[in-house]
Design an enzyme around this catalytic site. Sequence first.
Site, short mmCIF file in Angstrom:
data_model
loop_
_atom_site.label_atom_id
_atom_site.label_comp_id
_atom_site.label_asym_id
_atom_site.label_seq_id
_atom_site.Cartn_x
_atom_site.Cartn_y
_atom_site.Cartn_z
CE LYS A 60 -27.31 -14.94 -11.00
NZ LYS A 60 -27.56 -16.07 -11.87
CD GLN A 104 -26.70 -17.25 -15.10
OE1 GLN A 104 -26.41 -17.14 -13.92
NE2 GLN A 104 -27.81 -16.78 -15.60
CG ASP A 127 -29.71 -21.36 -9.00
OD1 ASP A 127 -30.16 -20.21 -8.93
OD2 ASP A 127 -28.85 -21.71 -9.83
N1 GUN Z 1 -30.73 -18.25 -15.66
C1 GUN Z 1 -31.79 -17.42 -15.57
N2 GUN Z 1 -32.23 -17.37 -14.30
C2 GUN Z 1 -31.43 -18.18 -13.57
C3 GUN Z 1 -31.37 -18.53 -12.20
O1 GUN Z 1 -32.17 -18.10 -11.36
N3 GUN Z 1 -30.38 -19.40 -11.85
C4 GUN Z 1 -29.50 -19.92 -12.75
N4 GUN Z 1 -28.58 -20.78 -12.31
N5 GUN Z 1 -29.54 -19.61 -14.04
C5 GUN Z 1 -30.49 -18.74 -14.45
#
Ligand code: GUN
Length: 293
Positions: A60, A104, A127
């Site tokens: 990211k 996350q 998100d």
């Molecule tokens: N863990 C796995 N996929 C995601 C996601 O799309 N967002 C977040 N915050 N954590 C994740």
Amino acid sequence: MSRTVKTMAKIIDGKRIAEEVRENIASRAADFYGKYGIKPGLAVIIVGDDPASAVYVRNKKKACEQVGFYSEVHEMSADATMEELLEKIRALSCDEKIHGILVQLPLPGHLDENRVIAAIPPEKDVDAFHVQNTGKIMLGKYDFLPCTPAGIMKMLEHENIGIEGRECVVVGRSNIVGKPMAMLLLHANGTVTICHSKTRNLAEITKRADILVVAVGKADFITGDMVKDGAVVIDVGMNRREDGKLTGDVDFESVSEKASAITPVPGGVGPMTITMLLENTLTAAELAVKQQR
Ligand code: GUN
């Protein structure tokens, strides 16, 4: 001697589509910077040292750099308290450089995911997990979409795969993928069925699908005999086999002989997910500027 000719599905190249979309985001971000002197800013919080999460967070950050965004990664120890995490979110909520906050997931077991998500201001919730954003999606009026379903919709659109009136089957009902995915397909006028672990006669239902989206987290779970000839198959899974190789929820070998189009793992849905996070961060920055003026 008879010979069977195996047809192969078109492989939907998520990596290439993601690159195209990212170029567009980079150019919009450059225009935005030229106009306002502001870079879209993303803060990612990671708690603990789960290796898979560490890879996702690194990707990211790299993606942000690639499109000219500002980004911060906040690493917290696995025994961080709820209060410490909420305090971190509070600080980032007031930080003008930060337009998007992402925590996350999964979090260590002693932390309450729902309370954490609720603490993120909806306008910085890139998100789209906050109840306010979830509710807006249900109503079909939203600023952000959850990244994976949004990335899948973008891919389908890019490939000119129509949804209206078609049988869409989503396998998996998670809050992150399955449920919002079904909602987006419904908004696009698909006829949508959601299957899950208690579904009876799963193969009978998956075989009806013109568009099959699989997000269950089980390696090679959907096999060729469960898929209709000519179906479009989207594989959200990311599983590690015993030999260390990455594999999806779809058995690529047998399904690609039936499907008309299929996403590979890796290089399918994954790159699109991060791309949509970038798109949401840019949207959050644009909305923040609009609100100030
Ligand atoms: N863990 C796995 N996929 C995601 C996601 O799309 N967002 C977040 N915050 N954590 C994740």
